[in-house]
Design a protein around this motif. Structure first.
Motif, short mmCIF file in Angstrom:
data_model
loop_
_atom_site.label_atom_id
_atom_site.label_comp_id
_atom_site.label_asym_id
_atom_site.label_seq_id
_atom_site.Cartn_x
_atom_site.Cartn_y
_atom_site.Cartn_z
N GLU A 64 0.82 -1.20 0.00
CA GLU A 64 0.00 0.00 0.00
C GLU A 64 0.87 1.27 0.00
N ALA A 65 1.91 1.23 0.81
CA ALA A 65 2.77 2.42 0.91
C ALA A 65 3.41 2.76 -0.43
N THR A 66 3.76 1.75 -1.20
CA THR A 66 4.43 2.00 -2.47
C THR A 66 3.48 1.87 -3.65
N GLU B 46 19.88 6.20 -4.68
CA GLU B 46 19.18 6.83 -5.81
C GLU B 46 17.73 6.33 -5.92
N PRO B 47 16.92 6.62 -4.91
CA PRO B 47 15.59 5.99 -4.87
C PRO B 47 14.63 6.48 -5.94
N THR B 48 14.88 7.64 -6.55
CA THR B 48 13.89 8.14 -7.49
C THR B 48 14.32 8.00 -8.94
N VAL B 49 15.45 7.34 -9.15
CA VAL B 49 15.91 7.17 -10.53
C VAL B 49 14.90 6.34 -11.32
N GLY B 50 14.61 6.77 -12.50
CA GLY B 50 13.75 5.99 -13.39
C GLY B 50 12.27 6.18 -13.16
N LYS C 49 5.44 12.26 -11.42
CA LYS C 49 4.40 12.06 -10.42
C LYS C 49 4.87 11.04 -9.38
N GLN C 50 5.50 9.98 -9.87
CA GLN C 50 6.01 8.95 -8.96
C GLN C 50 7.11 9.51 -8.07
N ILE C 51 7.94 10.37 -8.67
CA ILE C 51 9.03 10.97 -7.89
C ILE C 51 8.46 11.73 -6.70
N ILE C 52 7.40 12.50 -6.97
CA ILE C 52 6.78 13.27 -5.89
C ILE C 52 6.24 12.32 -4.83
N GLU C 53 5.60 11.25 -5.28
CA GLU C 53 5.03 10.29 -4.32
C GLU C 53 6.12 9.64 -3.46
N ILE C 54 7.20 9.23 -4.14
CA ILE C 54 8.28 8.56 -3.40
C ILE C 54 8.94 9.53 -2.42
N ILE D 116 9.27 9.00 1.49
CA ILE D 116 10.54 9.02 2.22
C ILE D 116 10.47 10.03 3.36
N ARG D 117 9.90 11.21 3.05
CA ARG D 117 9.80 12.22 4.10
C ARG D 117 8.94 11.72 5.26
N SER D 118 7.89 10.99 4.91
CA SER D 118 7.01 10.50 5.97
C SER D 118 7.70 9.41 6.80
N LEU D 119 8.76 8.82 6.22
CA LEU D 119 9.47 7.77 6.95
C LEU D 119 10.41 8.35 8.00
N GLY D 120 10.85 9.58 7.75
CA GLY D 120 11.73 10.23 8.70
C GLY D 120 11.02 10.36 10.04
N GLY D 121 11.79 10.44 11.11
CA GLY D 121 11.16 10.50 12.42
C GLY D 121 11.07 9.11 13.00
N LYS D 122 10.39 8.22 12.29
CA LYS D 122 10.26 6.85 12.76
C LYS D 122 11.50 6.04 12.34
N HIS D 123 11.92 6.26 11.10
CA HIS D 123 13.09 5.56 10.60
C HIS D 123 14.23 6.56 10.41
N THR D 124 15.43 6.03 10.49
CA THR D 124 16.58 6.83 10.11
C THR D 124 16.86 6.53 8.64
N VAL D 125 16.97 7.57 7.85
CA VAL D 125 17.09 7.35 6.41
C VAL D 125 18.38 7.97 5.89
N ILE D 126 19.10 7.19 5.09
CA ILE D 126 20.20 7.76 4.30
C ILE D 126 19.82 7.55 2.85
N LEU D 127 19.83 8.60 2.06
CA LEU D 127 19.58 8.40 0.64
C LEU D 127 20.65 9.11 -0.15
N SER D 128 20.94 8.57 -1.30
CA SER D 128 21.93 9.22 -2.15
C SER D 128 21.22 9.76 -3.36
#
Lengths: 383, 236
Positions: free
Chosen positions: A154-156, A194-198, A202-207, A211-223
Motif C-alpha cells: 500500500e505504501a508504495t 538513488e531511490p527516485t531514478v527511473g 508524479k512517482q518521484i513526488i510520491e516517493i 521518504i519524508r514520511s518515513l523520517g522521524g520513525k526511521h533513520t534514512v540515508i539516501l543518495s
C-alpha cells in the motif's frame, strides 16, 4: 529499542576507508556502478584513479534523513554498500542501530532496509513471490507476514501489479518493488541508493513524500545527484567527492557556509545617482550591480512590495551587493541610507542554492576563499 | 523458517517456474531412457549397472547446466546485493542454493525410477544393486553439482560458468584414466581423486564407506570453496 540507548545516534561511522584492489573496478559480481553487462563503467577519469572512499567520519541521529550528494563515482554507493554489510571496508568502523556491521552483521542487517542502485529483483518471480521471499529472508514472522506485505504494497502503491512478473514491470514499478522490499520488516534504518531514478515526475513526488514520511520513525540515508531532491527531502546533506566528505550540514547551512562573502539584495527608494554614490562609498563593499527584476520576480517579497506602493519621491531601485569576506553590510547600509534619507524598502540575504554549493564544493574546493570574482548566483532560498 | 530453507525454497521454485528444470529433465530422461532400453536389448538381463554408467556420463553436462545460473546470475542481476545485505549468512545462502540443486537432481532421479519399476514388471531383478546404484548416482550428482556451483561463483556469465564447470568435471573424470599409465604414488593419487572410479562399487551393489565419504567430502570441499570465493569477492 535494541542496542545503545545511551545516545541518540543510529549510525556512527569512523574513519571509514575503502580502497579497491589496485584501484581498478572491482571484480565482476561486485560492480561498483550499474553498467550493462559487458560494458566498462565510464567514470570520466583515468582508470588509474583509485575509486573508493577515504577517511569518512559522520553520524546520523535517530529519525533523521541524511542525503548523500555527489557526482557519479564519488563513493556514495561504496559508502552505502559498506554500511549495509555488502562489502567490508579497508579500515574504519561503522555502527548501525547500535551494532557494528562487521562484528555483528546479522543483528545490524536485521535493522537495515536497503535499496541498491539497481533494485535487486528476480525477473521470473511475481511481485507477490518476490516480496514474500524477502519477508522470509528478513525473518518477518509468518503470522504477521501477510499484514507486513500488505502494508508496504500500500505504501508504495503496488496493488495493480501485485500478481505480475517482475520482468514485465516498468522501471518505475521495479523501483517501487525495490523500495517495498527495503521497507519490509519495518527496519530502523533505511539506506536508499538513488531511490527516485527511473520514475516519472508524479512517482518521484510520491516517493519523496513517502521518504519524508518515513523520517522521524526511521533513520534514512539516501543518495542522489539531484540537488533539489536532496534539499527537499533531507534534513542534512553530506557532500561526497572523490571519496571524501567535503561538507555536511543542513541544506541551508551548507549554502550559507559556502557563500564566503555576504550577498544582499536590496530595494532602495531614491534618485539613482545619489543612491548609487552612497552604495559605492559604503565601507566593506566588494561589488554591486543593479538587480533588475531579481527578487521581485520571486513573489516572496509581498510585504516589501506592498510597502513600496505608497507614492513617494523617486523610483524603487534594486541592487545586488556583495560584501568583502567576513563583513556584515546590513547595519552600515541601514545607517548610511537612513542618514542620507533614502529608505530601504527591502533587504535580504541571498544564499547559494544547493546546486551552486554542490558545484563549488565538488569542482573548486581549493580556490582561495573570498576572491570576489564572479559572484554566486542567487537562489530561491531566503535566509 | 531458517535462512537455508528460505533460500532453498526460492531456488527450487526458480528451477520450476523457469524452463531450466524441464529442459534438463527432458534431455536427461530421453538420453537415459535410450541407454536403458538399448542396454536391456543388448544384454537381455534385468540389470541397471550399464544404465547407471551412462547416467553418470550425462551428469557431466547436466550438473553444470543445473548450477551455472546459481551464483553467476545473482551477481549479474544484482540480487546478490539483496542476499548479502540480508540477515542470512553467506554460508546459509550457499548451502541453501546447493541443497536446492541436489533436491532438483533427486526429483529427476525419482522420475527415472520408472526404469527399475518396468524391470520388476517383466522380470525379477536384484533390488540391492539398483538401490545402491541410485545412491551412488545421487552422491556423484551431489559432487558434480558442487563443482558446477563453484564454477558459477567465479563469474557473472552463465556460459563461462557452464563451460568451466564442464571442464572441471571432465578433468576429475579422466583423472582415473591416467592412473593406468602413471606409475607409483602419482598414479594412485590420481586414481583416488577420480570421480568415476568410485561409482563402480555402487552399481555392483557394494556400498563402501570410503566411497561415500569421498563423494561427500568432495561436495563439501567445493561448497566450502564456493563460500570462500563469494566472500573473497566482497573484499576486492
Amino acid at each position: 529499542m535494541v542496542g545503545d540507548d545511551t545516545h541518540n545516534l543510529t549510525i556512527e561511522v569512523h574513519n571509514l576507508t575503502k580502497v579497491y584492489v589496485g584501484g581498478r573496478p572491482p571484480a565482476p559480481g561486485l560492480r561498483q556502478k550499474a553498467v550493462p553487462d559487458g560494458e566498462e563503467p565510464h567514470t570520466g577519469r583515468p582508470a588509474a584513479a583509485a575509486r573508493g572512499i577515504y577517511d569518512l567520519t559522520f553520524s546520523v541521529q535517530k529519525g533523521e534523513i541524511l542525503g548523500f550528494l555527489g557526482p557519479n563515482g564519488a563513493g556514495k554507493t561504496t559508502t552505502m554498500r559498506i554500511l549495509t554489510g555488502y562489502m567490508p571496508p579497508t579500515s574504519g568502523t561503522a555502527r548501525v542501530a547500535g551494532f557494528d556491521i562487521f562484528e555483528q552483521p546479522a543483528e545490524a542487517k536485521r535493522r537495515i532496509g536497503y535499496l541498491p542502485e539497481i533494485p535487486p529483483l528476480y525477473p521470473e518471480m511475481t511481485v507477490k513471490a518476490q516480496l514474500s521471499f524477502v519477508a522470509d529472508l528478513k525473518g518477518v514472522p509468518r503470522a504477521s507476514r501477510k499484514a507486513a506485505i500488505a502494508r508496504v504494497v500500500e505504501a508504495t502503491n503496488l496493488g495493480p501489479v501485485y500478481n505480475r512478473l517482475v520482468k514485465n514491470l516498468s522501471r518505475g514499478y521495479k523501483q517501487r518493488v525495490g523500495l517495498a522490499q527495503a521497507l519490509l520488516g519495518d527496519p530502523e534504518v533505511l539506506i536508499l541508493d538513488e531511490p527516485t531514478v527511473g520514475l516519472d515526475p508524479k512517482q518521484i513526488i510520491e516517493i519523496r513524500q513517502l521518504i519524508r514520511s518515513l523520517g522521524g520513525k526511521h533513520t534514512v540515508i539516501l543518495s542522489s545527484h539531484i540537488l533539489p531532491e536532496v534539499s527537499m527531502v533531507c534534513e542534512r546533506v553530506a557532500i561526497i567527492n572523490h571519496g571524501r566528505l567535503v561538507g555536511m550540514d543542513t541544506p541551508e547551512g551548507l549554502a550559507r557556509k559556502l557563500s564566503h562573502s555576504q550577498q544582499l539584495l536590496v530595494a532602495i527608494k531614491g534618485p539613482q545617482a545619489q543612491v548609487e554614490a552612497q552604495i559605492a562609498s559604503l565601507p566593506g563593499m566588494a561589488s554591486w550591480r543593479p538587480a533588475e527584476g531579481e527578487g521581485a520576480a520571486q513573489g516572496a517579497t509581498g510585504a516589501a512590495g506592498a510597502g513600496s506602493r505608497p507614492a513617494q519621491t523617486g523610483p524603487v531601485l534594486r541592487y545586488h551587493l556583495e560584501a568583502q569576506p567576513d563583513v556584515d553590510l546590513r547595519e552600515p547600509l541601514f545607517f548610511q541610507m537612513a542618514r542620507a534619507g533614502y529608505p530601504i524598502l527591502e533587504m535580504r540575504q541571498v544564499s547559494l542554492s544547493l546546486e551552486d554549493v554542490f558545484l563549488q564544493l565538488t569542482t573548486e574546493e581549493n580556490t582561495e576563499p573570498g576572491d570576489g570574482q564572479e559572484g554566486p548566483k542567487e537562489g530561491a532560498q531566503h535566509v | 523458517m531458517s535462512n537455508v530453507a528460505v533460500i532453498f525454497r526460492r531456488e527450487v521454485s526458480g528451477y520450476f517456474v523457469t524452463p531450466v528444470a524441464y529442459v534438463v529433465f527432458a534431455v536427461f530422461l530421453v538420453l537415459s531412457g535410450y541407454f536403458f532400453t538399448m542396454s536391456l536389448f543388448a544384454t537381455q538381463t534385468a540389470d541397471m549397472s550399464i544404465t547407471f554408467g551412462n547416467m553418470s556420463v550425462t551428469l557431466l553436462f547436466v550438473a553444470p547446466v543445473l548450477t551455472m545460473k546459481m551464483l553467476a546470475e545473482e551477481g549479474r542481476q544484482g540480487t546478490m546485493e539483496l542476499l548479502l545485505t540480508s540477515p542470512a549468512s553467506l554460508t546459509s545462502i550457499v548451502v541453501g542454493k546447493y541443497l536446492a540443486a541436489v533436491f532438483t537432481f533427486l526429483v529427476l532421479l525419482l522420475v527415472t525410477a520408472l526404469y527399475p519399476i518396468s524391470l520388476f514388471w517383466v522380470s525379477k531383478p536384484d533390488l540391492g544393486p539398483i538401490l545402491s546404484g541410485y545412491l551412488g548416482i545421487l552422491l556423484l550428482g551431489a559432487a558434480c553439482l558442487a563443482v558446477g556451483m563453484f564454477a558459477s561463483s567465479l563469474t557473472e556469465s552463465q556460459v563461462v560458468a557452464g563451460m568451466l564447470g564442464f571442464g572441471l568435471l571432465l578433468l576429475f573424470w579422466v583423472l582415473g584414466w591416467a592412473s593406468g599409465n602413471v606409475t607409483g604414488v602419482a598414479g594412485e593419487v590420481l586414481g583416488a581423486l577420480s570421480l568415476l572410479n568410485r561409482l563402480d562399487g555402487f552399481t555392483r551393489g557394494i556400498i563402501n564407506g570410503a566411497d561415500v565419504l569421498y563423494y561427500l567430502s568432495f561436495a563439501f570441499a567445493f561448497v566450502f570453496l564456493t563460500v570462500r570465493v563469494v566472500d573473497a569477492r566482497r573484499w576486492s
